[in-house]
Structures are given as structure tokens and as C-alpha cells.
Scaffold this active site. Structure first.
Site, PDB file in Angstrom:
ATOM      1  N   CYS A  68       0.861  -1.183   0.000  1.00  0.00           N
ATOM      2  CA  CYS A  68       0.000   0.000   0.000  1.00  0.00           C
ATOM      3  C   CYS A  68       0.902   1.239   0.000  1.00  0.00           C
ATOM      4  O   CYS A  68       1.971   1.226   0.602  1.00  0.00           O
ATOM      5  CB  CYS A  68      -0.856  -0.057   1.255  1.00  0.00           C
ATOM      6  SG  CYS A  68      -1.640   1.482   1.700  1.00  0.00           S
ATOM      7  N   GLN A 117      -8.153  19.396   9.264  1.00  0.00           N
ATOM      8  CA  GLN A 117      -6.955  18.614   9.584  1.00  0.00           C
ATOM      9  C   GLN A 117      -7.342  17.183   9.943  1.00  0.00           C
ATOM     10  O   GLN A 117      -8.338  16.974  10.634  1.00  0.00           O
ATOM     11  CB  GLN A 117      -6.210  19.264  10.753  1.00  0.00           C
ATOM     12  CG  GLN A 117      -5.624  20.638  10.430  1.00  0.00           C
ATOM     13  CD  GLN A 117      -4.319  20.545   9.649  1.00  0.00           C
ATOM     14  OE1 GLN A 117      -3.844  19.477   9.312  1.00  0.00           O
ATOM     15  NE2 GLN A 117      -3.742  21.693   9.355  1.00  0.00           N
ATOM     16  N   CYS A 136       2.891  22.900   6.029  1.00  0.00           N
ATOM     17  CA  CYS A 136       2.856  21.434   5.863  1.00  0.00           C
ATOM     18  C   CYS A 136       4.004  20.996   4.962  1.00  0.00           C
ATOM     19  O   CYS A 136       4.108  19.829   4.612  1.00  0.00           O
ATOM     20  CB  CYS A 136       1.509  21.000   5.296  1.00  0.00           C
ATOM     21  SG  CYS A 136       1.091  21.810   3.756  1.00  0.00           S
TER      22      CYS A 136
HETATM   23  N1  SAH Z   1      -5.826  27.179   8.063  1.00  0.00           N
HETATM   24  C1  SAH Z   1      -6.765  26.172   7.652  1.00  0.00           C
HETATM   25  C2  SAH Z   1      -6.550  25.658   6.214  1.00  0.00           C
HETATM   26  C3  SAH Z   1      -5.137  25.372   5.798  1.00  0.00           C
HETATM   27  S1  SAH Z   1      -4.983  24.471   4.276  1.00  0.00           S
HETATM   28  C4  SAH Z   1      -6.794  25.025   8.629  1.00  0.00           C
HETATM   29  O1  SAH Z   1      -5.891  24.859   9.443  1.00  0.00           O
HETATM   30  O2  SAH Z   1      -7.742  24.239   8.601  1.00  0.00           O
HETATM   31  C5  SAH Z   1      -4.632  25.708   3.117  1.00  0.00           C
HETATM   32  C6  SAH Z   1      -5.848  26.470   2.631  1.00  0.00           C
HETATM   33  O3  SAH Z   1      -5.392  27.462   1.693  1.00  0.00           O
HETATM   34  C7  SAH Z   1      -6.883  25.635   1.884  1.00  0.00           C
HETATM   35  O4  SAH Z   1      -8.136  25.856   2.494  1.00  0.00           O
HETATM   36  C8  SAH Z   1      -6.853  26.209   0.446  1.00  0.00           C
HETATM   37  O5  SAH Z   1      -8.123  26.196  -0.163  1.00  0.00           O
HETATM   38  C9  SAH Z   1      -6.376  27.608   0.656  1.00  0.00           C
HETATM   39  N2  SAH Z   1      -5.682  28.302  -0.459  1.00  0.00           N
HETATM   40  C10 SAH Z   1      -4.893  27.770  -1.422  1.00  0.00           C
HETATM   41  N3  SAH Z   1      -4.345  28.737  -2.185  1.00  0.00           N
HETATM   42  C11 SAH Z   1      -4.805  29.927  -1.693  1.00  0.00           C
HETATM   43  C12 SAH Z   1      -4.580  31.300  -2.039  1.00  0.00           C
HETATM   44  N4  SAH Z   1      -3.785  31.633  -3.058  1.00  0.00           N
HETATM   45  N5  SAH Z   1      -5.190  32.245  -1.307  1.00  0.00           N
HETATM   46  C13 SAH Z   1      -6.003  31.904  -0.259  1.00  0.00           C
HETATM   47  N6  SAH Z   1      -6.259  30.631   0.107  1.00  0.00           N
HETATM   48  C14 SAH Z   1      -5.662  29.644  -0.601  1.00  0.00           C
END
Ligand code: SAH
Length: 470
Positions: free
Chosen positions: A84, A301, A422
């Protein structure tokens, strides 16, 4: 030069970001060492491997024999380990996993960011207590097994093999909730009994593509979403699934049974539309004292316990007193924003996905939070229009912050930046760009959100002052 099919002996000395072992060999006639990536190996292993693909500056090889096992090797326990593509570190002790993740963050900051470890505080990685059964979300591809001798077929569920779309049948994944196996079994049995076909990626035929299961850690609510190869308007195609939804909804904890429609020939799992077959369209969960509604496609998350530790660190580094204007860029459904809003004057969240912005507004209202405001658009475009911040929090996807956003941050008078990442490679790149404009990396805190894999999340505090007290 080496070529496909060659058999080599290698000592594994590192891992790639994806979790493959790396061993280097001396090629005849060259001075430099040539790296080979071998999955399912551990640092310290001496292995015999066969070369499977050669690129200009690296090659892939597949393990044939472990000649000397690494001291950090452990029994992976999982029956599909190595086949996997999921848990790339399952055969490595948890202590060794953590040690490597911490050093990977430190090395990347030096190699890509040009920032030496003595120049900032590197906090010990925050490890997880739950190394198995920690995920709250799983997407299982559905397929068909055909017995070559008898011609008999049955429905299978599992995970994709590494770098492929071949389904490795797995009845119970050890990092997912135990109950998922019960739900999947009932779906497979129903499909076999009622002749419901699994989607075939090559022909584009068949109905059931994936099963998405989300579980809320604190409330126990479960969502089951069947992703089908049909259009919402083709009711005849999916009518046969109504009874299955009834059956699933009867199971303990299930509060939402949905269909998602995806009739495109694509690797993207979810389509753009859902139909509620039974129950609610979302599940409710808590992170800290905040309540969140999570729908089928929201970003949330996957490791609830570690998320709480991650967000607590982000909040601690933001050092809020109640008077600050905070930007929360890349805010998703407002998860971090709501954490911050309880301690700030106002929080301005920016997110590119409109459904997430709607969820963020809804979640703020759900928690009675009136000082969090959400904007739809790109962080790099929208943020310049917002009121001047005292603190900026960013949590970008793997590709990191857009350069235009870094310029906006540099133009603003802000002195404190909390960067949740991340992907430490892009964090290091962005930290280097900020450093050129006088920012200092103060603290790096790695958090293990993904035990048994090579993934690592990092929270960084950067400042434009000499020292920030937190
Ligand atoms: N802070 C949140 C989400 C983090 S993930 C948490 O912890 O749950 C990253 C997020 O960035 C995603 O929701 C994605 O849709 C958004 N994203 C990606 N590119 C972006 C951009 N250029 N401007 C604003 N948001 C964006």
C-alpha cells in the site's frame, strides 16, 4: 552508468520527502555519488535492490533482499505494508521517525533557507500519543477483483499502491478508525448482492468510485459519502443506492449518508455536487472550545489531537492580548481564525475556496464569535486591502506563500508573523525571502501530525524586532 534491471547493493543513509530510503553509489568514471530511491527501507539498512527507473540525477530501485537490517526497524504489523502507498514509515520505530522529522526540518532550513540552526530556537518535535487509528478521514477507492480461474468477481475496497492507481485490497487500515472496516464490509456486500458495479478507471464505466468516511473525534458523528460515476440528473443510475444509504444510516454513529457526483475521467476524487440520502450534510466536531461543522469537501486537519497542539502553538506564538488586528491567510473553514478571535480585537480570514469561506462564516456564528471576518479570494490579492495588522498568521498549501504576498507582508508595518507549514521546503524558501527584508526566524516547532508517514507540520515564529517575548 546504471540502467534499469541492474542489481545493486546499497546502504540507506536518508529518506526523501515522500519517505523512500535513499542510498548512494559510486558510478564508474565519476567522482560524485549517485542517489537511488528505494521504498520500504530504513536508514542503516544494507539492501540488495533492482533498478526500476533511471533519471538524469537519480534513480528508483526496488528492494530484493535486506542484507543487514537497520537497528531502527520494527515489525510493521499491517498486512499490506510495503504494497500500500500509505504508511511509508511503518517499519521504522516511532522514536526514529520523530528524530528524522526533526532533523529534516533543521536540515531543510539550512539547505534551502540558508538559516543555521544556532540562529533560531528549534523546539523538540511534538510527537503523537496515538500512532495508529489517528485519522478522522479516509477515501477508499472501490474496485473489482476477478478470479482468473473461476471468472467470479467481487467488490474490493482498499488504497492505491505507491505512485499508481492499482488498488491494494485492505479490510482494515491501521491508521483509520476501526469502525470504517465495518462500514466498508457492508458496502462491499451490498454491492455484490445487488450487482452494483465498481468504477473502472480505464474504461470510465461502473458506478461506485470511492467511499469517503469522516469521523468527528469529540462527538463520534460519522459521515459516509459514496462517490459515484453519475450526474445528479441521472437518477436511474444511482437509485439502487438508496437502500444502501438506509442500511448505513442505521449503523451506530452515522448521522450523514451522502452521494457525491463525479462523472469526469479524472484523478480528482470528489465532484462538485452532493445529494443527502439520509441525515445531515455535515458532521459536528470540536477543536479546543470551538465547534465546527464539517461538510464532505471541507478541508479539515486529519489528526484531531495533534491539530489542537498545533493550533495552541500558533496561538501562543501570536502572543495576543485582546487588542490586536490579526490576518489569518489561507484560513480554510476558519479553524485557526476562531482560535485567534477569542484573544484578539479582530481577525480577518482570507481563503480561495468559496464553500470554505461560507463554512468559516457559519462556524464563527455557531460559536457566537463576532470579531472574525472572512473574505473570498487569493491571499496575495485580498490581503493588501485589509486593515493594517499587528500579527499575520499564514497556513498555505504545500507550494507555500505567493511571492506577491511576501511583498505585501514586507510593505506592511507588521512585526510578527506566525507561519504554519505542511511543507518545510517552501517554509525555508519563504523564510529566506523574508530574511532579506529584515525578518528573523525566532522559533521552529515541528509537530507530528502524520505518524507512520514522512509528513511533518511546522509552526514558525518570525519577527522584525530583535527579540519578541511570547
Ligand atoms: N488554516 C486552515 C486551512 C489550511 S490548508 C486550517 O488549518 O484548517 C490551506 C488552505 O489554503 C486551503 O483551504 C486552500 O483552499 C487555501 N488556499 C490555497 N491557495 C490559496 C490562495 N492563493 N489564497 C487563499 N487561500 C488559498
Amino acid at each position: 552508468m546504471i540502467k534499469k534491471g541492474d542489481i545493486v547493493t546499497l546502504e540507506i543513509s536518508d529518506y526523501t520527502g515522500e519517505g523512500s530510503g535513499v542510498g548512494k553509489i559510486n558510478l564508474q568514471g565519476t567522482e560524485s555519488l549517485f542517489p537511488l530511491f528505494v521504498s520500504n527501507t530504513a536508514i542503516g539498512d544494507v539492501v540488495e535492490a533492482v533498478v526500476t527507473k533511471v533519471n538524469r540525477s537519480y534513480a528508483f530501485a526496488s528492494i530484493l533482499k535486506i542484507l543487514e537490517p537497520a537497528p531502527d526497524r520494527v515489525d510493521p504489523v499491517c498486512p499490506v505494508t510495503g504494497r500500500c502507498g500509505g504508511c511509508t514509515f511503518r517499519h521504522i520505530s516511532y522514536d526514529a521517525q520523530l528524530k528524522w522529522k526533526e532533523s529534516a526540518v533543521e536540515n531543510t532550513m539550512k539547505r534551502i533557507g540558508g538559516i543555521e540552526s544556532g540562529d533560531y530556537e528549534l523546539c523538540p518535535i511534538i510527537g503523537a500519543e496515538d500512532r495508529d487509528r489517528y485519522r478522522n478521514k479516509a477515501q477508499y477507492p472501490v474496485g473489482t477483483f476477478i478470479d482468473k480461474k473461476t471468472g467470479k468477481r467481487h467488490t474490493i475496497t482498499g488504497f492505491y499502491a505507491g505512485r499508481s492507481h492499482r488498488i491494494v485490497e485492505s479490510e482494515d487500515c491501521l491508521i483509520e478508525d476501526r469502525f470504517n472496516a465495518v462500514i466498508l464490509k457492508s458496502i462491499r456486500e451490498y454491492a455484490d448482492k445487488n450487482h452494483i458495479s465498481a468504477y473502472n478507471e480505464k474504461t470510465g464505466e461502473g458506478l461506485l468510485r470511492h467511499v469517503l468516511i469522516r469521523t468527528a473525534y469529540h462527538t463520534g458523528e460519522i459521515m459516509v459519502c459514496l462517490i459515484v460515476n453519475a450526474k445528479r440528473s441521472d437518477e436511474m443510475c444511482y437509485r439502487s443506492l438508496y437502500k444502501l444509504a438506509d442500511q448505513i444510516y442505521e449503523m451506530e454513529g452515522v448521522v450523514s449518508a451522502l452521494l457525491n457526483f463525479n462523472n469526469r475521467k479524472t484523478n480528482v476524487i470528489m465532484g462538485d455536487e452532493e445529494l443527502i440520502l439520509k441525515g445531515k450534510s455535515s458532521i459536528t466536531d470540536y477543536i479546543g472550545e470551538n465547534k465546527y461543522e464539517i461538510s464532505a469537501r471541507s478541508f479539515y486537519q486529519v489528526n484531531p489531537l495533534q491539530t489542537e497542539k498545533l493550533y495552541d502553538k500558533a496561538l501562543e506564538y501570536a502572543g495576543l492580548t485582546g487588542n490586536e488586528i490579526v490576518w489569518d491567510l489561507y484560513c480554510g473553514i476558519g479553524t485557526i481564525s476562531l482560535f485567534l478571535a477569542r484573544h484578539a480585537k479582530a481577525v480577518y480570514g482570507v481563503e480561495i475556496v468559496s464553500a470554505a469561506v461560507e463554512d468559516a462564516k457559519f462556524n464563527a456564528a455557531l460559536n457566537g464569535i463576532e470579531n472574525a471576518f472572512f473574505y473570498l479570494g487569493k491571499a496575495e490579492d485580498v490581503s493588501a486591502e485589509l486593515p493594517e495588522p499587528d500579527v499575520i498568521v499564514v497556513d498555505p498549501p504545500r507550494k507555500g506563500c505567493d511571492e506577491k504576498l511576501i511583498e505585501t507582508i514586507n510593505r506592511s508595518a507588521v512585526k510578527k508573523l506566525v507561519y504554519v507549514s505542511c511543507n518545510h521546503a517552501t517554509l525555508a524558501r519563504d523564510a529566506a525571502l523574508l530574511k532579506e527584508e529584515g525578518w528573523k526566524l525566532e522559533i521552529l516547532q515541528p509537530v507530528d501530525m502524520f505518524p507512520q508517514t514522512s509528513g511533518v507540520e511546522t509552526v514558525a515564529l518570525l519577527s522584525k524586532l530583535d527579540v519578541i517575548s511570547i
